[in-house]
Motif scaffolding. Structure first.
Motif, PDB file in Angstrom:
ATOM      1  N   GLU A 145      -5.578 -43.758   7.810  1.00 41.13           N
ATOM      2  CA  GLU A 145      -4.632 -44.777   8.265  1.00 41.13           C
ATOM      3  C   GLU A 145      -3.207 -44.251   8.364  1.00 41.13           C
ATOM      4  OE1 GLU A 145      -4.851 -48.325   5.980  1.00 41.13           O
ATOM      5  OE2 GLU A 145      -6.917 -48.809   6.573  1.00 41.13           O
ATOM      6  N   ASP A 146      -2.880 -43.230   7.578  1.00 40.00           N
ATOM      7  CA  ASP A 146      -1.506 -42.718   7.589  1.00 40.00           C
ATOM      8  C   ASP A 146      -1.286 -41.631   8.638  1.00 40.00           C
ATOM      9  OD1 ASP A 146      -3.037 -40.776   6.404  1.00 40.00           O
ATOM     10  OD2 ASP A 146      -1.717 -40.472   4.669  1.00 40.00           O
ATOM     11  N   THR A 147      -2.238 -41.442   9.556  1.00 37.95           N
ATOM     12  CA  THR A 147      -2.053 -40.461  10.625  1.00 37.95           C
ATOM     13  C   THR A 147      -0.965 -40.962  11.573  1.00 37.95           C
ATOM     14  OG1 THR A 147      -4.397 -39.859  10.516  1.00 37.95           O
ATOM     15  CG2 THR A 147      -3.175 -39.162  12.472  1.00 37.95           C
ATOM     16  N   CYS A 148       0.039 -40.145  11.814  1.00 38.44           N
ATOM     17  CA  CYS A 148       1.166 -40.557  12.644  1.00 38.44           C
ATOM     18  C   CYS A 148       0.777 -40.601  14.116  1.00 38.44           C
ATOM     19  CB  CYS A 148       2.355 -39.615  12.453  1.00 38.44           C
ATOM     20  SG  CYS A 148       2.138 -38.021  13.288  1.00 38.44           S
ATOM     21  N   GLY A 149       1.632 -41.209  14.933  1.00 43.22           N
ATOM     22  CA  GLY A 149       1.439 -41.210  16.368  1.00 43.22           C
ATOM     23  C   GLY A 149       1.751 -39.843  16.953  1.00 43.22           C
ATOM     24  N   TYR A 150       1.259 -39.600  18.154  1.00 42.09           N
ATOM     25  CA  TYR A 150       1.416 -38.274  18.757  1.00 42.09           C
ATOM     26  C   TYR A 150       2.870 -37.919  19.040  1.00 42.09           C
ATOM     27  CZ  TYR A 150       2.498 -39.938  23.477  1.00 42.09           C
ATOM     28  OH  TYR A 150       3.116 -40.497  24.564  1.00 42.09           O
ATOM     29  N   GLU A 151       3.713 -38.941  19.286  1.00 44.66           N
ATOM     30  CA  GLU A 151       5.103 -38.675  19.643  1.00 44.66           C
ATOM     31  C   GLU A 151       5.829 -37.871  18.568  1.00 44.66           C
ATOM     32  OE1 GLU A 151       3.973 -42.772  21.345  1.00 44.66           O
ATOM     33  OE2 GLU A 151       3.764 -41.703  19.444  1.00 44.66           O
ATOM     34  N   LYS A 152       5.596 -38.250  17.311  1.00 43.83           N
ATOM     35  CA  LYS A 152       6.268 -37.569  16.197  1.00 43.83           C
ATOM     36  C   LYS A 152       5.787 -36.121  16.086  1.00 43.83           C
ATOM     37  CE  LYS A 152       7.354 -38.310  11.300  1.00 43.83           C
ATOM     38  NZ  LYS A 152       7.095 -39.176  10.115  1.00 43.83           N
ATOM     39  N   ALA A 153       4.497 -35.931  16.208  1.00 49.00           N
ATOM     40  CA  ALA A 153       3.934 -34.572  16.128  1.00 49.00           C
ATOM     41  C   ALA A 153       4.425 -33.712  17.284  1.00 49.00           C
ATOM     42  CB  ALA A 153       2.410 -34.644  16.117  1.00 49.00           C
ATOM     43  N   LEU A 154       4.533 -34.307  18.467  1.00 54.39           N
ATOM     44  CA  LEU A 154       4.994 -33.555  19.631  1.00 54.39           C
ATOM     45  C   LEU A 154       6.442 -33.125  19.463  1.00 54.39           C
ATOM     46  CD1 LEU A 154       4.505 -32.419  22.423  1.00 54.39           C
ATOM     47  CD2 LEU A 154       4.947 -34.697  23.383  1.00 54.39           C
ATOM     48  N   ASP A 155       7.270 -34.000  18.908  1.00 50.86           N
ATOM     49  CA  ASP A 155       8.671 -33.639  18.658  1.00 50.86           C
ATOM     50  C   ASP A 155       8.764 -32.468  17.684  1.00 50.86           C
ATOM     51  OD1 ASP A 155       9.755 -35.493  20.365  1.00 50.86           O
ATOM     52  OD2 ASP A 155      10.101 -37.007  18.830  1.00 50.86           O
ATOM     53  N   THR A 156       7.943 -32.509  16.629  1.00 46.50           N
ATOM     54  CA  THR A 156       7.936 -31.421  15.645  1.00 46.50           C
ATOM     55  C   THR A 156       7.473 -30.121  16.291  1.00 46.50           C
ATOM     56  OG1 THR A 156       7.514 -32.941  13.803  1.00 46.50           O
ATOM     57  CG2 THR A 156       6.949 -30.635  13.453  1.00 46.50           C
ATOM     58  N   ALA A 157       6.449 -30.211  17.135  1.00 47.58           N
ATOM     59  CA  ALA A 157       5.930 -29.017  17.804  1.00 47.58           C
ATOM     60  C   ALA A 157       6.961 -28.423  18.754  1.00 47.58           C
ATOM     61  CB  ALA A 157       4.652 -29.362  18.560  1.00 47.58           C
ATOM     62  N   LYS A 158       7.685 -29.277  19.481  1.00 46.71           N
ATOM     63  CA  LYS A 158       8.704 -28.781  20.404  1.00 46.71           C
ATOM     64  C   LYS A 158       9.792 -28.023  19.652  1.00 46.71           C
ATOM     65  CE  LYS A 158       9.510 -32.728  22.511  1.00 46.71           C
ATOM     66  NZ  LYS A 158      10.077 -33.714  23.466  1.00 46.71           N
ATOM     67  N   THR A 159      10.168 -28.534  18.475  1.00 45.63           N
ATOM     68  CA  THR A 159      11.163 -27.836  17.655  1.00 45.63           C
ATOM     69  C   THR A 159      10.625 -26.485  17.202  1.00 45.63           C
ATOM     70  OG1 THR A 159      12.106 -29.928  16.882  1.00 45.63           O
ATOM     71  CG2 THR A 159      12.555 -27.977  15.564  1.00 45.63           C
ATOM     72  N   ALA A 160       9.352 -26.463  16.781  1.00 45.34           N
ATOM     73  CA  ALA A 160       8.739 -25.217  16.313  1.00 45.34           C
ATOM     74  C   ALA A 160       8.601 -24.197  17.453  1.00 45.34           C
ATOM     75  CB  ALA A 160       7.374 -25.501  15.697  1.00 45.34           C
ATOM     76  N   LEU A 161       8.270 -24.671  18.637  1.00 47.63           N
ATOM     77  CA  LEU A 161       8.089 -23.773  19.779  1.00 47.63           C
ATOM     78  C   LEU A 161       9.426 -23.241  20.302  1.00 47.63           C
ATOM     79  CD1 LEU A 161       5.310 -25.731  21.710  1.00 47.63           C
ATOM     80  CD2 LEU A 161       5.057 -23.518  20.581  1.00 47.63           C
ATOM     81  N   GLY A 162      10.483 -24.048  20.168  1.00 48.24           N
ATOM     82  CA  GLY A 162      11.821 -23.601  20.535  1.00 48.24           C
ATOM     83  C   GLY A 162      11.921 -23.118  21.967  1.00 48.24           C
ATOM     84  N   ASP A 163      12.478 -21.924  22.141  1.00 49.22           N
ATOM     85  CA  ASP A 163      12.718 -21.410  23.489  1.00 49.22           C
ATOM     86  C   ASP A 163      11.468 -20.835  24.151  1.00 49.22           C
ATOM     87  OD1 ASP A 163      12.400 -19.086  22.063  1.00 49.22           O
ATOM     88  OD2 ASP A 163      14.446 -18.343  22.367  1.00 49.22           O
ATOM     89  N   LYS A 164      10.318 -21.000  23.527  1.00 48.42           N
ATOM     90  CA  LYS A 164       9.070 -20.621  24.204  1.00 48.42           C
ATOM     91  C   LYS A 164       8.769 -21.592  25.345  1.00 48.42           C
ATOM     92  CE  LYS A 164       6.954 -18.417  20.160  1.00 48.42           C
ATOM     93  NZ  LYS A 164       5.851 -18.493  19.158  1.00 48.42           N
ATOM     94  N   ILE A 165       9.277 -22.828  25.220  1.00 44.52           N
ATOM     95  CA  ILE A 165       9.137 -23.804  26.303  1.00 44.52           C
ATOM     96  C   ILE A 165      10.202 -23.514  27.347  1.00 44.52           C
ATOM     97  CG2 ILE A 165       9.179 -26.238  26.948  1.00 44.52           C
ATOM     98  CD1 ILE A 165       8.267 -26.939  24.161  1.00 44.52           C
ATOM     99  N   ILE A 166       9.776 -23.316  28.579  1.00 44.29           N
ATOM    100  CA  ILE A 166      10.687 -22.960  29.658  1.00 44.29           C
ATOM    101  C   ILE A 166      11.156 -24.213  30.401  1.00 44.29           C
ATOM    102  CG2 ILE A 166      10.980 -21.578  31.747  1.00 44.29           C
ATOM    103  CD1 ILE A 166      10.471 -19.975  29.180  1.00 44.29           C
ATOM    104  N   TYR A 167      12.469 -24.301  30.606  1.00 46.81           N
ATOM    105  CA  TYR A 167      13.050 -25.419  31.356  1.00 46.81           C
ATOM    106  C   TYR A 167      13.714 -24.877  32.617  1.00 46.81           C
ATOM    107  CZ  TYR A 167      12.439 -28.076  27.044  1.00 46.81           C
ATOM    108  OH  TYR A 167      11.909 -28.674  25.946  1.00 46.81           O
ATOM    109  N   LYS A 168      13.607 -25.649  33.691  1.00 52.02           N
ATOM    110  CA  LYS A 168      14.252 -25.287  34.946  1.00 52.02           C
ATOM    111  C   LYS A 168      14.829 -26.548  35.574  1.00 52.02           C
ATOM    112  CE  LYS A 168      13.468 -22.825  39.300  1.00 52.02           C
ATOM    113  NZ  LYS A 168      12.465 -22.110  40.147  1.00 52.02           N
ATOM    114  N   GLY A 169      16.145 -26.505  35.799  1.00 55.27           N
ATOM    115  CA  GLY A 169      16.794 -27.681  36.349  1.00 55.27           C
ATOM    116  C   GLY A 169      16.677 -28.886  35.448  1.00 55.27           C
ATOM    117  N   GLY A 170      16.649 -28.651  34.136  1.00 54.00           N
ATOM    118  CA  GLY A 170      16.548 -29.752  33.177  1.00 54.00           C
ATOM    119  C   GLY A 170      15.143 -30.276  32.967  1.00 54.00           C
ATOM    120  N   LYS A 171      14.145 -29.671  33.634  1.00 52.45           N
ATOM    121  CA  LYS A 171      12.768 -30.129  33.494  1.00 52.45           C
ATOM    122  C   LYS A 171      11.901 -29.015  32.904  1.00 52.45           C
ATOM    123  CE  LYS A 171      12.943 -33.373  37.383  1.00 52.45           C
ATOM    124  NZ  LYS A 171      12.328 -33.776  38.680  1.00 52.45           N
ATOM    125  N   ALA A 172      11.006 -29.429  32.000  1.00 51.80           N
ATOM    126  CA  ALA A 172      10.104 -28.464  31.381  1.00 51.80           C
ATOM    127  C   ALA A 172       9.063 -28.000  32.391  1.00 51.80           C
ATOM    128  CB  ALA A 172       9.419 -29.080  30.172  1.00 51.80           C
TER     129      ALA A 172
END
Length: 222
Positions: A145-172
């Motif tokens: 029951e205490d499993t969080c929603g995906y949004e929170k996990a995705l935010d944490t993952a984006k922070t962990a991935l950092g500049d590995k995620i490529i953005y172009k023109g403000g879009k991933a």
């Protein structure tokens, strides 16, 4: 005094705009090509049923290009004895039936991708297998029951991935796979980012905050 207040007000407005722009530039929802939000299980006799509630591109290919997502239930059925002949898998969601022909993954394991009209948010569904064997089972969510929603996990993952995620023109760019996992009574969130020859992945705890593991590996599906 009035000029000083005006300067402060202008600075506050500019800062707000910059913050909003920064947040918008980091949004990655548009490149999520698979979103698995629940795992359901059930059994009848020797037949073990597992269902994954998802929104995914079809076919699901890790090619770094995110396609439109379609609501679906991914059903896996295993039995200690072999399957023979043709089968149909039917999923009942909110009183409505959806069917698909499964594919045999091994003699004792089959898988079906059942397309829905809209995402399933139920914690309990009925799955029926018809063919040489005809069985039906009620599947219920196994996530704590205490499993969080995906949004929170995705935010944490984006922070962990950092500049590995490529953005172009403000879009991933690339595509992201988000899957809730269940193993040995515990839930996890897997987030994988694909943009070329490499998959950058992060495993997050059920709280959505704890980074359990990070791994980069070759993208064999490219």
């Amino acid at each position: 005094m009035k000029m000083k207040k005006s300067v402060y007000l202008f600075a506050a407005v500019v800062l707000s705009v910059l913050l909003l722009c920064g947040c918008a530039a980091k949004k990655t929802d548009a490149i999520v090509s698979q979103l698995r939000t629940d795992v359901l299980e059930g059994r009848t006799g020797d037949c073990v049923f597992t269902a994954y509630l998802e929104e995914r591109e079809i076919p699901l290919i890790a090619d770094g290009i995110a396609g439109d997502k379609t609501p679906a239930v991914i059903v896996k059925i295993s039995d200690s004895s072999a399957f023979y002949g043709a089968y149909t898998v039917t999923v009942t969601v909110s009183g409505k039936e959806y069917s698909a022909a499964p594919e045999l993954k091994a003699d004792t394991l089959m898988k079906a991708t059942v397309i829905l009209d809209e995402p399933c948010r139920q914690k309990e569904i009925t799955v029926t297998l018809k063919g040489e064997k005809e069985v039906s089972a009620t599947l219920v969510s196994v996530l704590p029951e205490d499993t969080c929603g995906y949004e929170k996990a995705l935010d944490t993952a984006k922070t962990a991935l950092g500049d590995k995620i490529i953005y172009k023109g403000g879009k991933a760019e690339g595509e992201i796979f988000v899957r809730v996992l269940y193993e040995n009574g515990a839930a996890y969130w897997y987030v994988g980012y694909v943009n070329g020859d490499t998959v950058n992945s992060v495993l997050i705890g059920a709280d959505g905050e704890t980074v359990v593991a990070e791994k980069d590996f070759a993208n064999d599906n490219k």
